[in-house]
Enzyme design. Structure first.
Site, mmCIF file in Angstrom:
data_model
loop_
_atom_site.group_PDB
_atom_site.id
_atom_site.type_symbol
_atom_site.label_atom_id
_atom_site.label_comp_id
_atom_site.label_asym_id
_atom_site.label_seq_id
_atom_site.Cartn_x
_atom_site.Cartn_y
_atom_site.Cartn_z
ATOM 1 C CB CYS A 2 -1.091 0.030 1.255
ATOM 2 S SG CYS A 2 -1.964 -1.353 1.483
ATOM 3 N NE ARG A 27 4.491 1.377 -0.162
ATOM 4 C CZ ARG A 27 5.434 1.122 0.519
ATOM 5 N NH1 ARG A 27 6.832 1.465 0.252
ATOM 6 N NH2 ARG A 27 5.487 0.446 1.847
ATOM 7 C CD1 TRP A 75 -0.630 -6.212 -3.492
ATOM 8 C CD2 TRP A 75 -0.749 -6.849 -1.436
ATOM 9 N NE1 TRP A 75 -0.285 -7.418 -3.438
ATOM 10 C CE2 TRP A 75 -0.248 -8.031 -2.113
ATOM 11 C CE3 TRP A 75 -0.706 -7.079 0.046
ATOM 12 C CZ2 TRP A 75 -0.315 -9.240 -1.760
ATOM 13 C CZ3 TRP A 75 -0.344 -8.285 0.612
ATOM 14 C CH2 TRP A 75 -0.250 -9.350 -0.334
ATOM 15 C CG ASN A 101 2.051 0.409 4.225
ATOM 16 O OD1 ASN A 101 3.126 0.757 3.873
ATOM 17 N ND2 ASN A 101 1.671 -0.935 3.978
ATOM 18 N N GLY A 102 -0.480 -1.502 6.086
ATOM 19 C CA GLY A 102 0.058 -2.413 7.334
ATOM 20 C C GLY A 102 -1.040 -3.202 7.560
ATOM 21 C CD GLU A 488 16.210 -13.086 -9.597
ATOM 22 O OE1 GLU A 488 15.411 -13.884 -8.675
ATOM 23 O OE2 GLU A 488 15.748 -11.921 -10.154
ATOM 24 C CE LYS A 492 12.678 -11.138 -11.463
ATOM 25 N NZ LYS A 492 13.541 -10.906 -10.299
ATOM 26 C CD GLU A 495 8.797 -11.113 -9.934
ATOM 27 O OE1 GLU A 495 8.134 -10.897 -8.908
ATOM 28 O OE2 GLU A 495 10.177 -11.218 -9.836
ATOM 29 C CG HIS A 511 18.146 -37.128 -8.418
ATOM 30 N ND1 HIS A 511 18.234 -38.304 -8.078
ATOM 31 C CD2 HIS A 511 19.189 -36.294 -8.974
ATOM 32 C CE1 HIS A 511 19.626 -38.644 -8.332
ATOM 33 N NE2 HIS A 511 20.440 -37.185 -8.712
ATOM 34 C CE LYS A 610 10.962 -3.025 -6.491
ATOM 35 N NZ LYS A 610 11.810 -4.232 -7.422
HETATM 36 O O1 M6R Z 1 12.829 -5.543 -1.012
HETATM 37 P P1 M6R Z 1 13.226 -6.875 -0.897
HETATM 38 O O2 M6R Z 1 14.624 -7.205 -1.483
HETATM 39 O O3 M6R Z 1 13.429 -7.232 0.856
HETATM 40 O O4 M6R Z 1 12.196 -7.952 -1.402
HETATM 41 C C1 M6R Z 1 12.265 -9.215 -1.302
HETATM 42 C C2 M6R Z 1 11.113 -9.894 -2.252
HETATM 43 O O5 M6R Z 1 9.760 -9.354 -2.032
HETATM 44 C C3 M6R Z 1 11.307 -9.468 -3.885
HETATM 45 O O6 M6R Z 1 12.552 -9.771 -4.061
HETATM 46 C C4 M6R Z 1 10.584 -10.089 -4.874
HETATM 47 O O7 M6R Z 1 10.766 -11.592 -4.933
HETATM 48 C C5 M6R Z 1 10.562 -9.474 -6.259
HETATM 49 N N1 M6R Z 1 9.167 -9.423 -6.896
HETATM 50 C C6 M6R Z 1 11.480 -10.605 -7.199
HETATM 51 O O8 M6R Z 1 11.469 -9.905 -8.533
#
Ligand code: M6R
Length: 615
Positions: A2, A27, A75, A101-102, A488, A492, A495, A511, A610
């Site tokens: 948020c 956010r 969010w 926010n929270g 990673e 990517k 998401e 395996h 984010k």
């Molecule tokens: O701000 P942070 O690095 O602590 O965030 C961690 C994850 O939320 C963040 O890396 C998330 O997995 C991303 N969307 C990946 O692209």
């Protein structure tokens, strides 16, 4: 999650708030709203969807002239995304509005008590409980707004950043935080409050990062007054100068922030290295490490805690630190670490990695480690973030603002910082020879240029993407330093394109996952010359003989993999330990172009935000 923006001053509040909310959409972006006070009455406009939907609704509304207002982009945590659950939430009298926010964890019991006292609720949110709790305190205690917020917050369990406005006190905003960030921009006769500083960057460079458990009473005819939520002692605010520029947070001609951030990596890595890597003098200096170096050298163990992409950077760091320092390293998801009563020795070192510096699970893991006496070192991108303040020492990555939800430059710069750390410690400890150290410094300095070379293959990668855009599944394989890169790459793709993807150590394929291979299955294999090359070539043959479609990331001039793979993307040769920075780049571009060609919203993928500031 948020985003909050509030304004009090002489300018029209609505354009400032709406523009600010757009910058904070990273956010959360499932519903949004604004409350404005025009000198006589309060207007609240809310909608499901994005800030552009709010803007359209606002434009269809009668003009509202207001120099004070609060806004929110959401969010959802409690209650589905809809107009009613969107913020601002209004109290029963209609006088108080709150953006939040929270999560208020004890909202159910508070709500029950308020219902018994005659309050009614129209939304499913915990925030509506909070705004009515503040109103209830105001009524019972007959106190001013600031005091009522303070008393109400002492009854709340959970995390919050809030801004409150009272129709009856229209020259004042009250802001408070615990566990979620708030920045206050200090202008000439005007103040801005926001979840980060980006909404007010063009108006003022003076910022106060509100501390944990602090509350601010903001009036434009007076100085800002800050106190602890748990005491009435007034605290002198610390005003910092913002280092960010407007240019940093704009797309700069790119279609998406993610693409811009991918292309910013050569510079971002240079910025990470600047002043720290002096290869001519054969030196790495990490100023924040200086007084703590001994702790690292004597450490029994290094524990790395992080989430998501930052956790993947932690896995690369495990290889780097163990190789160069011979200190045992464990890497944990912060969300697991915090709840499993971890064994932490006082001579353990915790490294917390986080782009945003606000991730709730990572913050909680740090708190546990500190309670148990460990030294905590942070690797963060956002300057002044909660994690950077909570840790005992740390290094910023200096990647600049990362706005695309999918992390890109944060990852490569995290690995860069962690490489510097591992090399420096290895050299001081004597576990890395002087000549090897020197060779690594020279190579690390060349990495930004090598990243630029890889980026030149954008067109080829775009073509490869078009062959795989309709896939439903995808496997990523890597070994050693490039196993975390496989994870990673898969993250990517998942998401931003919503294609199911999994990363595996290449040798693990036999395996189980090999059963998935058929002519429909794309397999992305990292097969650089340095790093178990022959073994990976065998893994590729195994996939080929089962008709899998192979995209390989190979070293320049490769011949053997080219004979087997359907597509090859070359990267310049490097030392094995730095290949993750290079092999990641084509995987970022591949995901980006697949997502774009599938028509996905790359910068704001569904269900994501984010900064994950809630559990
Ligand atoms: O701000 P942070 O690095 O602590 O965030 C961690 C994850 O939320 C963040 O890396 C998330 O997995 C991303 N969307 C990946 O692209």
């Amino acid at each position: 999650m948020c985003g909050i923006v509030a304004y009090i001053g002489q300018q029209q509040a609505s354009p400032i708030i709406i523009k600010g909310l757009k910058r904070l959409e990273y956010r959360g972006y499932d519903s949004t709203g604004i409350s404005l006070y025009d000198g006589t009455e309060l207007h609240t406009i809310k909608t499901t969807g994005k800030v552009s939907d709010l803007e359209a609704k606002f434009q269809g509304h009668d003009p509202i002239q207001a120099t004070i207002g609060i806004g929110h982009t959401r969010w959802a945590t409690h209650g589905v995304p809809n107009d009613v659950n969107a913020h601002p939430q209004t109290s029963n009298s209609g006088d108080l509005v709150v953006v939040h926010n929270g999560i208020i964890e004890n909202y159910a019991s508070l709500k029950e008590e308020l219902i018994q006292r005659g309050y009614t609720f129209s939304s499913d949110t915990d925030t509506e409980v909070l705004v009515n709790l503040i109103e209830d305190v105001q009524r019972k205690e007959k106190v001013k707004l600031g005091k009522a917020v303070q008393i109400a917050l002492t009854q709340v369990v959970g995390a919050y950043a809030i801004v409150v406005f009272d129709n009856k006190k229209p020259n004042e905003l009250v802001a408070a935080r615990l566990g979620s960030p708030l920045a206050i921009g200090v202008g000439e006769g005007e103040f801005f409050v926001a979840s980060d500083a980006t909404p007010f960057i063009e108006y003022t460079k003076n910022v106060i990062y509100l501390e944990e458990e602090h509350l601010a009473i903001i009036r434009c005819d007076r100085d800002i007054s800050i106190r602890k939520i748990t005491s009435d002692k007034v605290i002198k605010p610390y005003i910092e100068e913002l280092q960010m520029s407007l240019e940093n947070i704009q797309k700069g001609g790119y279609d998406h922030f993610m693409l811009k951030e991918i292309f910013e990596q050569p510079q971002a890595i240079r910025d990470t290295l600047r002043g720290r890597l002096l290869s001519n003098e054969g030196v790495i200096t990490l100023s924040s490490l200086r007084e703590h170096e001994n702790k690292f050298l004597k450490a029994r163990r290094i524990l790395i805690v992080a989430c998501g992409t930052s956790w993947h950077a932690g896995l690369v760091a495990e290889y780097l630190l163990e190789k160069f320092t011979r200190i045992p390293v464990e890497v944990e998801y912060a969300s697991e670490f915090r709840y499993r009563d971890p064994i932490i020795f006082s001579d353990d070192i915790i490294i917390a990695i986080s782009q945003s510096g606000e991730t709730a699970d990572t913050l909680a893991a740090i708190n546990i480690a500190k309670e148990r006496g460990a030294f905590v070192f942070g690797v963060c991108n956002v300057v002044g973030s909660s994690i950077s303040r909570l840790t005992d020492a740390g290094c910023y990555t200096h990647a600049g603002p990362e706005i695309g939800v999918a992390s890109t430059k944060a990852f490569t710069t995290q690995i860069t910082v962690l490489s510097l750390l591992a090399l420096r410690l290895g050299m001081v400890k004597g576990t890395l020879s002087r000549s090897e150290y020197q060779q690594h410094l020279v190579e690390l300095e060349s990495i930004p240029d090598k990243v630029s070379e890889i980026l030149k293959q954008e067109r080829l990668i775009k073509e490869v993407a078009s062959s795989f855009k309709d896939a439903n599944n995808c496997i990523y394989l890597g070994r050693g330093y490039n196993f975390p890169v496989a994870l990673e790459g898969a993250l990517k793709l998942k998401e931003i394109s919503y294609i199911h993807a999994e990363g595996y150590p290449a040798a693990e394929m036999k395996h189980g996952p090999i059963a998935l291979i058929d002519e429909q299955m794309p397999v992305v294999v990292i097969a650089t010359k340095k790093g178990h090359y022959d073994k990976v070539v065998s893994n590729i043959s195994e996939i080929k003989s089962r008709k899998g479609r192979i995209i390989a990331i190979v070293s320049e001039g490769d011949v053997r993999v080219k004979e087997l793979a359907d597509y090859c993307i070359e990267i310049p040769e490097s030392l094995e330990c730095f290949t993750p920075i290079l092999t990641t780049i084509p995987l970022q571009l591949l995901s980006y172009y697949i997502a774009v060609q599938r028509g996905c919203n790359v910068d704001q993928p569904r269900n994501l935000a984010k900064s994950v500031t809630v559990e």
